[in-house]
Design an enzyme around this catalytic site. Structure first.
Site, PDB file in Angstrom:
ATOM      1  N   ASP A  85     -65.828  16.137  13.345  1.00 43.45           N
ATOM      2  CA  ASP A  85     -64.967  15.359  13.128  1.00 43.45           C
ATOM      3  C   ASP A  85     -64.860  14.010  13.861  1.00 43.45           C
ATOM      4  O   ASP A  85     -65.243  13.981  15.076  1.00 43.45           O
ATOM      5  CB  ASP A  85     -63.482  16.044  13.329  1.00 43.45           C
ATOM      6  N   ARG A 144     -70.095  13.073   6.497  1.00 47.31           N
ATOM      7  CA  ARG A 144     -68.817  12.809   5.614  1.00 47.31           C
ATOM      8  C   ARG A 144     -68.295  11.608   5.713  1.00 47.31           C
ATOM      9  O   ARG A 144     -68.030  11.089   6.925  1.00 47.31           O
ATOM     10  CB  ARG A 144     -67.697  13.988   6.240  1.00 47.31           C
TER      11      ARG A 144
HETATM   12  P1  FDA Z   1     -54.909   8.177   0.256  1.00 44.92           P
HETATM   13  O1  FDA Z   1     -54.493   8.683   1.199  1.00 44.92           O
HETATM   14  O2  FDA Z   1     -54.723   6.772  -0.387  1.00 44.92           O
HETATM   15  O3  FDA Z   1     -54.428   9.134  -0.894  1.00 44.92           O
HETATM   16  C1  FDA Z   1     -54.862   9.229  -2.424  1.00 44.92           C
HETATM   17  C2  FDA Z   1     -53.960  10.135  -3.120  1.00 44.92           C
HETATM   18  O4  FDA Z   1     -54.217  11.535  -2.844  1.00 44.92           O
HETATM   19  C3  FDA Z   1     -52.520   9.888  -2.947  1.00 44.92           C
HETATM   20  O5  FDA Z   1     -52.009   8.766  -3.645  1.00 44.92           O
HETATM   21  C4  FDA Z   1     -51.958  11.336  -3.230  1.00 44.92           C
HETATM   22  O6  FDA Z   1     -51.834  11.344  -4.607  1.00 44.92           O
HETATM   23  C5  FDA Z   1     -52.686  12.169  -2.833  1.00 44.92           C
HETATM   24  N1  FDA Z   1     -52.509  12.513  -1.430  1.00 44.92           N
HETATM   25  C6  FDA Z   1     -52.854  12.179  -0.381  1.00 44.92           C
HETATM   26  N2  FDA Z   1     -52.256  12.864   0.543  1.00 44.92           N
HETATM   27  C7  FDA Z   1     -51.416  13.788   0.219  1.00 44.92           C
HETATM   28  C8  FDA Z   1     -50.579  14.991   0.635  1.00 44.92           C
HETATM   29  N3  FDA Z   1     -50.598  15.422   1.778  1.00 44.92           N
HETATM   30  N4  FDA Z   1     -50.142  15.784  -0.098  1.00 44.92           N
HETATM   31  C9  FDA Z   1     -50.245  15.588  -1.564  1.00 44.92           C
HETATM   32  N5  FDA Z   1     -51.048  14.394  -2.363  1.00 44.92           N
HETATM   33  C10 FDA Z   1     -51.630  13.546  -1.289  1.00 44.92           C
HETATM   34  N6  FDA Z   1     -60.076  11.453   9.136  1.00 44.92           N
HETATM   35  C11 FDA Z   1     -60.577  11.129  10.360  1.00 44.92           C
HETATM   36  O7  FDA Z   1     -60.214   9.997  10.864  1.00 44.92           O
HETATM   37  N7  FDA Z   1     -61.435  11.855  10.783  1.00 44.92           N
HETATM   38  C12 FDA Z   1     -61.935  12.939  10.154  1.00 44.92           C
HETATM   39  O8  FDA Z   1     -62.811  13.478  10.503  1.00 44.92           O
HETATM   40  C13 FDA Z   1     -61.288  13.293   8.857  1.00 44.92           C
HETATM   41  N8  FDA Z   1     -61.912  14.397   8.240  1.00 44.92           N
HETATM   42  C14 FDA Z   1     -61.257  14.551   6.751  1.00 44.92           C
HETATM   43  C15 FDA Z   1     -62.000  15.990   6.146  1.00 44.92           C
HETATM   44  C16 FDA Z   1     -61.629  15.804   4.811  1.00 44.92           C
HETATM   45  C17 FDA Z   1     -62.092  16.806   4.168  1.00 44.92           C
HETATM   46  C18 FDA Z   1     -60.370  15.096   4.405  1.00 44.92           C
HETATM   47  C19 FDA Z   1     -60.086  15.004   2.841  1.00 44.92           C
HETATM   48  C20 FDA Z   1     -59.811  14.073   4.889  1.00 44.92           C
HETATM   49  C21 FDA Z   1     -60.278  13.596   6.374  1.00 44.92           C
HETATM   50  N9  FDA Z   1     -59.672  12.846   7.247  1.00 44.92           N
HETATM   51  C22 FDA Z   1     -60.327  12.658   8.277  1.00 44.92           C
HETATM   52  C23 FDA Z   1     -58.709  12.090   6.653  1.00 44.92           C
HETATM   53  C24 FDA Z   1     -58.984  10.757   6.009  1.00 44.92           C
HETATM   54  O9  FDA Z   1     -59.341   9.809   6.872  1.00 44.92           O
HETATM   55  C25 FDA Z   1     -57.682  10.044   5.274  1.00 44.92           C
HETATM   56  O10 FDA Z   1     -56.769   9.868   6.220  1.00 44.92           O
HETATM   57  C26 FDA Z   1     -56.986  11.014   4.338  1.00 44.92           C
HETATM   58  O11 FDA Z   1     -57.889  11.845   3.554  1.00 44.92           O
HETATM   59  C27 FDA Z   1     -56.255  10.275   3.177  1.00 44.92           C
HETATM   60  O12 FDA Z   1     -57.034   9.513   2.419  1.00 44.92           O
HETATM   61  P2  FDA Z   1     -57.392   9.516   0.761  1.00 44.92           P
HETATM   62  O13 FDA Z   1     -58.937   9.135   0.888  1.00 44.92           O
HETATM   63  O14 FDA Z   1     -57.027  10.930   0.339  1.00 44.92           O
HETATM   64  O15 FDA Z   1     -56.674   8.318   0.051  1.00 44.92           O
END
Ligand code: FDA
Length: 320
Positions: A130, A181
């Site tokens: 990560d 990733r």
């Molecule tokens: P965004 O936050 O804009 O969310 C898009 C949409 O998803 C929202 O509008 C909502 O509809 C839905 N959503 C998001 N969160 C939700 C919740 N809690 N409940 C319900 N709906 C929700 N970061 C990092 O710094 N280091 C890492 O190693 C990782 N590893 C990692 C692995 C995996 C598998 C994931 C999915 C994420 C990470 N992250 C991470 C976190 C990543 O950087 C980020 O903070 C989150 O994924 C949120 O960003 P999104 O791209 O989902 O978009």
């Protein structure tokens, strides 16, 4: 307002003491963290695999400053990897260098990581490192490259599209042939190192993602953002990139509807399943990301129990 309150609660020791002691909070946490033990994550993995979802298990914890705690974290990963291999689950593991003792000494890090890498090799299981805050980006990538130079190949990294340095890192990982990733990034970073505008972060994400999809090795597209997922699907079909050459990744309990839709459409989807005693701050951060979840979970405790997996996700807000 609610978001700030939840973030405050995630860091408050007294709130943690009260809330983690109540069965209500524990029960609410099951939506995002299946439990504290390796058995709990394996049970979640079996259920996910039965739905066609791949899994990555993550033992919660970072910034470990005691040798004993780093050893416990490494032992937990060794057990997890051995159990995944013994059961033949479609699962791998994600861990953090600071959890293995990176902040204590190189020796502690090497000892702990060595045991985890050996278990991963023995079970032929992939290990993902990560990415933590920008203070660690350079060190994490250097440590990764050292392992790569030592011949480890069942390993991969995470790059964050909000960091301004990321295009260079994407290029480097493509040169190495290492699995990446790509995610937006989860830490509060200053404007000199990270983009702050959500539209810019998404645009940077899509650019790196396309690059990894065409020239990289089996990238993990980690997001719940509909627009990014749509962009990935469009790009793959336009460029003739087979669905087997990449995977979507999402967090356990988040956008379960979308996870299943993608599986039904023939995409690889991996669910990141955290477990461990440190579930409380993780839960509070997930609630803060989407405060509507507080109400949703309160309601679902009454309605969900035995058929919880059928309960649909709440209506979405517009991706921002
Ligand atoms: P965004 O936050 O804009 O969310 C898009 C949409 O998803 C929202 O509008 C909502 O509809 C839905 N959503 C998001 N969160 C939700 C919740 N809690 N409940 C319900 N709906 C929700 N970061 C990092 O710094 N280091 C890492 O190693 C990782 N590893 C990692 C692995 C995996 C598998 C994931 C999915 C994420 C990470 N992250 C991470 C976190 C990543 O950087 C980020 O903070 C989150 O994924 C949120 O960003 P999104 O791209 O989902 O978009």
């Amino acid at each position: 307002m609610l978001r700030r309150g939840l973030l405050f609660l995630s860091n408050s020791r007294s709130a943690r003491k009260v809330l983690t002691g109540t069965p209500v909070t524990r029960s609410m946490s099951r939506r995002f963290v299946p439990g504290e033990r390796v058995d709990d994550v394996l049970e979640a993995a079996r259920a996910a695999n039965a739905l066609g979802l791949k899994v990555t298990g993550n033992y919660l914890g970072e910034a470990v400053h005691s040798e004993a705690a780093a050893r416990v974290a490494a032992n937990t990963y060794v057990t997890l990897l051995q159990r995944i291999a013994a059961e033949g689950l479609d699962a791998n593991a994600s861990l953090k260098f600071t959890q293995m003792g990176q902040d204590i000494s190189d020796q502690v890090l090497d000892d702990n990581l060595g045991r985890v890498l050996a278990a991963a090799k023995e079970g032929e299981i992939f290990l993902r490192f990560d990415m933590e805050s920008s203070d660690y980006t350079g060190r994490t990538l250097e440590a990764f490259e050292k392992l790569w130079a030592d011949g480890w190949r069942n390993i991969g990294v995470v790059l964050q599209s909000y960091l301004k340095r990321t295009p260079g890192d994407v290029r480097r990982m493509i040169e190495l042939g290492a699995r990446v990733r790509i995610c937006k990034g989860a830490y509060a970073e200053p404007p000199d190192v990270a983009w702050q505008d959500p539209a810019k972060i998404r645009a940077a994400y899509i650019e790196s993602m396309r690059w990894l999809m065409s020239d990289g090795v089996y990238p993990g597209i980690a997001t719940h953002d509909d627009r990014i997922i749509e962009a990935a699907r469009d790009f793959a079909s336009r460029e003739g990139i087979s669905r087997s050459r990449f995977e979507f990744q999402m967090l356990y309990g988040v956008r379960r509807d979308l996870q299943r839709e993608l599986v039904a459409d023939g995409y690889n989807v991996r669910v990141y399943v955290p477990f461990g005693e440190k579930w409380y701050p993780y839960l509070m951060r997930r609630l803060a990301e989407r405060p509507e979840n507080v109400l949703f979970m309160a309601g679902s405790m009454v309605k969900e129990s035995p058929l919880g997996f059928l309960w649909p996700d709440p209506p979405r807000r517009n991706p921002s």
